[in-house]
Design a protein around this motif. Structure first.
Motif, PDB file in Angstrom:
ATOM      1  N   ARG A  30       0.851  -1.195   0.000  1.00  0.00           N
ATOM      2  CA  ARG A  30       0.000   0.000   0.000  1.00  0.00           C
ATOM      3  C   ARG A  30       0.882   1.239   0.000  1.00  0.00           C
ATOM      4  O   ARG A  30       1.913   1.291   0.676  1.00  0.00           O
ATOM      5  CB  ARG A  30      -0.924   0.015   1.220  1.00  0.00           C
ATOM      6  CG  ARG A  30      -1.924   1.173   1.145  1.00  0.00           C
ATOM      7  CD  ARG A  30      -2.778   1.298   2.388  1.00  0.00           C
ATOM      8  NE  ARG A  30      -3.609   2.493   2.288  1.00  0.00           N
ATOM      9  CZ  ARG A  30      -4.245   3.053   3.304  1.00  0.00           C
ATOM     10  NH1 ARG A  30      -4.140   2.543   4.511  1.00  0.00           N
ATOM     11  NH2 ARG A  30      -4.972   4.143   3.122  1.00  0.00           N
ATOM     12  N   HIS A  31       0.447   2.252  -0.726  1.00  0.00           N
ATOM     13  CA  HIS A  31       1.187   3.508  -0.819  1.00  0.00           C
ATOM     14  C   HIS A  31       1.381   4.159   0.545  1.00  0.00           C
ATOM     15  O   HIS A  31       0.714   3.813   1.534  1.00  0.00           O
ATOM     16  CB  HIS A  31       0.442   4.468  -1.749  1.00  0.00           C
ATOM     17  CG  HIS A  31      -0.920   4.857  -1.224  1.00  0.00           C
ATOM     18  ND1 HIS A  31      -1.113   5.825  -0.263  1.00  0.00           N
ATOM     19  CD2 HIS A  31      -2.153   4.375  -1.507  1.00  0.00           C
ATOM     20  CE1 HIS A  31      -2.397   5.938   0.018  1.00  0.00           C
ATOM     21  NE2 HIS A  31      -3.056   5.064  -0.727  1.00  0.00           N
ATOM     22  N   ALA A  83       0.909   6.179  -5.497  1.00  0.00           N
ATOM     23  CA  ALA A  83       1.479   4.841  -5.643  1.00  0.00           C
ATOM     24  C   ALA A  83       2.791   4.892  -6.411  1.00  0.00           C
ATOM     25  O   ALA A  83       3.770   4.227  -6.047  1.00  0.00           O
ATOM     26  CB  ALA A  83       0.484   3.925  -6.347  1.00  0.00           C
ATOM     27  N   GLU A 109      -7.287   2.533  -6.830  1.00  0.00           N
ATOM     28  CA  GLU A 109      -8.220   2.499  -5.709  1.00  0.00           C
ATOM     29  C   GLU A 109      -9.666   2.573  -6.206  1.00  0.00           C
ATOM     30  O   GLU A 109      -9.923   2.972  -7.358  1.00  0.00           O
ATOM     31  CB  GLU A 109      -7.920   3.645  -4.744  1.00  0.00           C
ATOM     32  CG  GLU A 109      -8.760   3.683  -3.470  1.00  0.00           C
ATOM     33  CD  GLU A 109      -8.675   2.390  -2.651  1.00  0.00           C
ATOM     34  OE1 GLU A 109      -9.279   1.395  -3.062  1.00  0.00           O
ATOM     35  OE2 GLU A 109      -8.011   2.404  -1.595  1.00  0.00           O
ATOM     36  N   HIS A 177      -3.252   0.167  -3.401  1.00  0.00           N
ATOM     37  CA  HIS A 177      -4.102   0.889  -2.458  1.00  0.00           C
ATOM     38  C   HIS A 177      -4.816  -0.079  -1.528  1.00  0.00           C
ATOM     39  O   HIS A 177      -4.949  -1.270  -1.828  1.00  0.00           O
ATOM     40  CB  HIS A 177      -5.130   1.726  -3.226  1.00  0.00           C
ATOM     41  CG  HIS A 177      -4.514   2.605  -4.258  1.00  0.00           C
ATOM     42  ND1 HIS A 177      -4.132   3.911  -4.005  1.00  0.00           N
ATOM     43  CD2 HIS A 177      -4.181   2.370  -5.556  1.00  0.00           C
ATOM     44  CE1 HIS A 177      -3.598   4.435  -5.096  1.00  0.00           C
ATOM     45  NE2 HIS A 177      -3.620   3.526  -6.053  1.00  0.00           N
ATOM     46  N   ASN A 203      -0.630   1.842   5.590  1.00  0.00           N
ATOM     47  CA  ASN A 203       0.304   2.453   4.646  1.00  0.00           C
ATOM     48  C   ASN A 203       1.677   1.815   4.768  1.00  0.00           C
ATOM     49  O   ASN A 203       2.172   1.569   5.872  1.00  0.00           O
ATOM     50  CB  ASN A 203       0.409   3.954   4.895  1.00  0.00           C
ATOM     51  CG  ASN A 203      -0.893   4.682   4.644  1.00  0.00           C
ATOM     52  OD1 ASN A 203      -1.587   5.046   5.582  1.00  0.00           O
ATOM     53  ND2 ASN A 203      -1.232   4.877   3.398  1.00  0.00           N
TER      54      ASN A 203
END
Length: 229
Positions: A30-31, A83, A109, A177, A203
């Motif tokens: 995940r970013h 991302a 996302e 995401h 995150n």
């Protein structure tokens, strides 16, 4: 079915900390945290930037992620800048700057359409269905001009199967995401998206899934790096 899908002995047990080579494997990341003003709203698939202060304070996490990832993986990212910037930070922290990164829109996302940018305290009044307890809306809720989590799961599932076929026996890093990674877990476990939304995806966390002999399994979920570096 490819020969590389059958590279693990009977039972496919993981008896050592090192994951075996020759397995079709996804490292789903995940970013990083987005900037503060975006976090006050439902930003969904909006192209909001990362929080620069958080990026500066979490450099150790990027270095830890770079050490955790296989050096010969194939890289993909969502088209959203948060991302792509996360992928760039991880690559710069490790020995990945020579590796090309392919943008794949199937890992973007969830789009909430006309509801993008709604402040959190106003969002519930827009819903037609009771929200999922661990997501902002039910998996069946279809925002006007957007997509439901059922739709997200369908596109992510196609993306996973396509990339698994194209890169059989290889490691793949996908920077994506929270919603899309939950959709990937839904596909891997063959569970309804509303159940998969119970997973926490933080995150900069890694979730790992594999396809072996045409079947999917989950190796790790929400594995956080050591932010001390």
């Amino acid at each position: 079915m490819t020969q590389t899908d059958q590279a693990v002995p009977h039972g496919h047990f993981l008896d050592t900390p090192e994951l075996p080579r020759g397995i079709t494997r996804f490292w789903l990341i995940r970013h990083a945290v987005v900037e503060a003003s975006a976090r006050k709203t439902m930003y969904g698939a909006m192209d909001v930037p990362l929080c620069r202060d958080a990026m500066a304070s979490q450099q150790g996490g990027y270095a830890a992620l770079a050490r955790r990832l296989p050096s010969d993986a194939v890289w993909y990212t969502s088209p959203l800048q948060r991302a792509r910037d996360t992928a760039a930070q991880i690559r710069c922290a490790g020995a990945f700057t020579h590796v090309d990164v392919t943008v794949d829109p199937r890992f973007i996302e969830q789009s909430i359409g006309e509801w993008h940018g709604t402040p959190h305290d106003q969002f519930l009044s827009l819903l037609r269905l009771p929200p999922n307890p661990f997501w902002s809306l039910s998996a069946s809720e279809l925002p006007p001009g957007g997509e439901s989590m059922l739709d997200v799961c369908a596109r992510v599932s196609h993306g996973l199967e396509d990339l698994a076929n194209a890169n059989a026996g290889q490691d793949m890093v996908v920077v994506s995401h929270g919603g899309a990674i939950r959709a990937a877990l839904s596909h891997a476990l063959a569970i309804h998206p509303d159940i998969a939304l119970r997973f926490t995806i933080q995150n900069l966390s890694i979730s790992i899934i594999e396809r072996i002999n045409g079947l999917w399994r989950v190796v790790a979920v929400n594995e956080l790096p050591d932010f001390r570096g």
